[in-house]
Design a protein around this motif. Structure first.
Motif, short mmCIF file in Angstrom:
data_model
loop_
_atom_site.label_atom_id
_atom_site.label_comp_id
_atom_site.label_asym_id
_atom_site.label_seq_id
_atom_site.Cartn_x
_atom_site.Cartn_y
_atom_site.Cartn_z
N GLU A 64 -11.55 -2.91 -2.24
CA GLU A 64 -11.09 -1.60 -2.67
C GLU A 64 -10.27 -0.92 -1.56
N PHE A 65 -10.75 -0.99 -0.34
CA PHE A 65 -10.03 -0.37 0.77
C PHE A 65 -8.67 -1.04 0.97
N SER A 66 -8.64 -2.37 0.91
CA SER A 66 -7.38 -3.11 1.07
C SER A 66 -6.39 -2.77 -0.05
N THR A 67 -6.89 -2.61 -1.26
CA THR A 67 -6.03 -2.24 -2.38
C THR A 67 -5.44 -0.85 -2.16
N ALA A 68 -6.24 0.08 -1.69
CA ALA A 68 -5.75 1.43 -1.41
C ALA A 68 -4.69 1.40 -0.31
N VAL A 69 -4.91 0.60 0.71
CA VAL A 69 -3.94 0.48 1.80
C VAL A 69 -2.64 -0.13 1.27
#
Length: 178
Positions: A64-69
């Motif tokens: 999820e964090f990587s997708t947001a980045v």
């Protein structure tokens, strides 16, 4: 389009994306461990914060964090492309540049409030703030920097906040693989 002598170089416009990538690499590496180790302490230090906030923070996984980045990278790339296309004049590019610098100040305020390291606080004084000051100086010397008034600062902070919330909402909406 022929380049005018007062236009800024690509290092000013696309440099924002490069500086952001360096900064967000720190966050991608450090956020998971920091959340794991610091949320229990934060719960004790800030008991008035609703438990749903802490649970939501703990629930953000690496995907999820990587997708947001990645979504933020797309937004910044679009702003940088507009900055390049307009020779640095783009209000979108200049707002994104202001947002980058202002969000760095937020990182430093978070670190001060925590009395220690927070993800993003290491690259802020090394990359975020120096790049922002340098790029704004280049825009100013080229005669294309819009005046910075409280409204532009509010727009920069608003851009950073809305972009962060939107990219995380998008990342949360992406279905997880089972």
């Amino acid at each position: 389009m022929t380049r005018k002598s007062h236009d800024v170089d690509a290092v000013v416009t696309w440099g924002l994306l490069a500086a952001w990538a360096l900064h967000d690499t720190e966050e991608m590496v450090m956020v998971p461990r920091w959340v794991r180790t610091q949320v229990p302490e934060l719960r004790k230090r800030f008991p008035r914060v609703p438990q749903t906030v802490w649970r939501r923070l703990e629930s953000v996984d690496a995907r999820e964090f990587s997708t947001a980045v990645a979504a933020m990278a797309v937004l910044l790339a679009a702003a940088c492309a507009d900055g390049q296309r307009t020779g640095g004049r783009s209000a979108v590019y200049q707002t994104a540049l202001n947002a980058f610098g202002l969000h760095g100040l937020v990182h430093l305020a978070q670190a001060a409030a925590m009395r220690g390291y927070t993800p993003g606080s290491a690259t802020t004084p090394l990359v975020v703030l120096p790049f922002t000051v340098w790029a704004r100086g280049r825009l100013r010397r080229s005669g294309v920097l819009r005046p910075t008034r409280p409204r532009q600062l509010a727009e920069g902070l608003g851009f950073a906040a809305v972009a962060t919330v939107a990219t995380h909402a998008l990342a949360q909406a992406v279905p997880r693989r089972r």
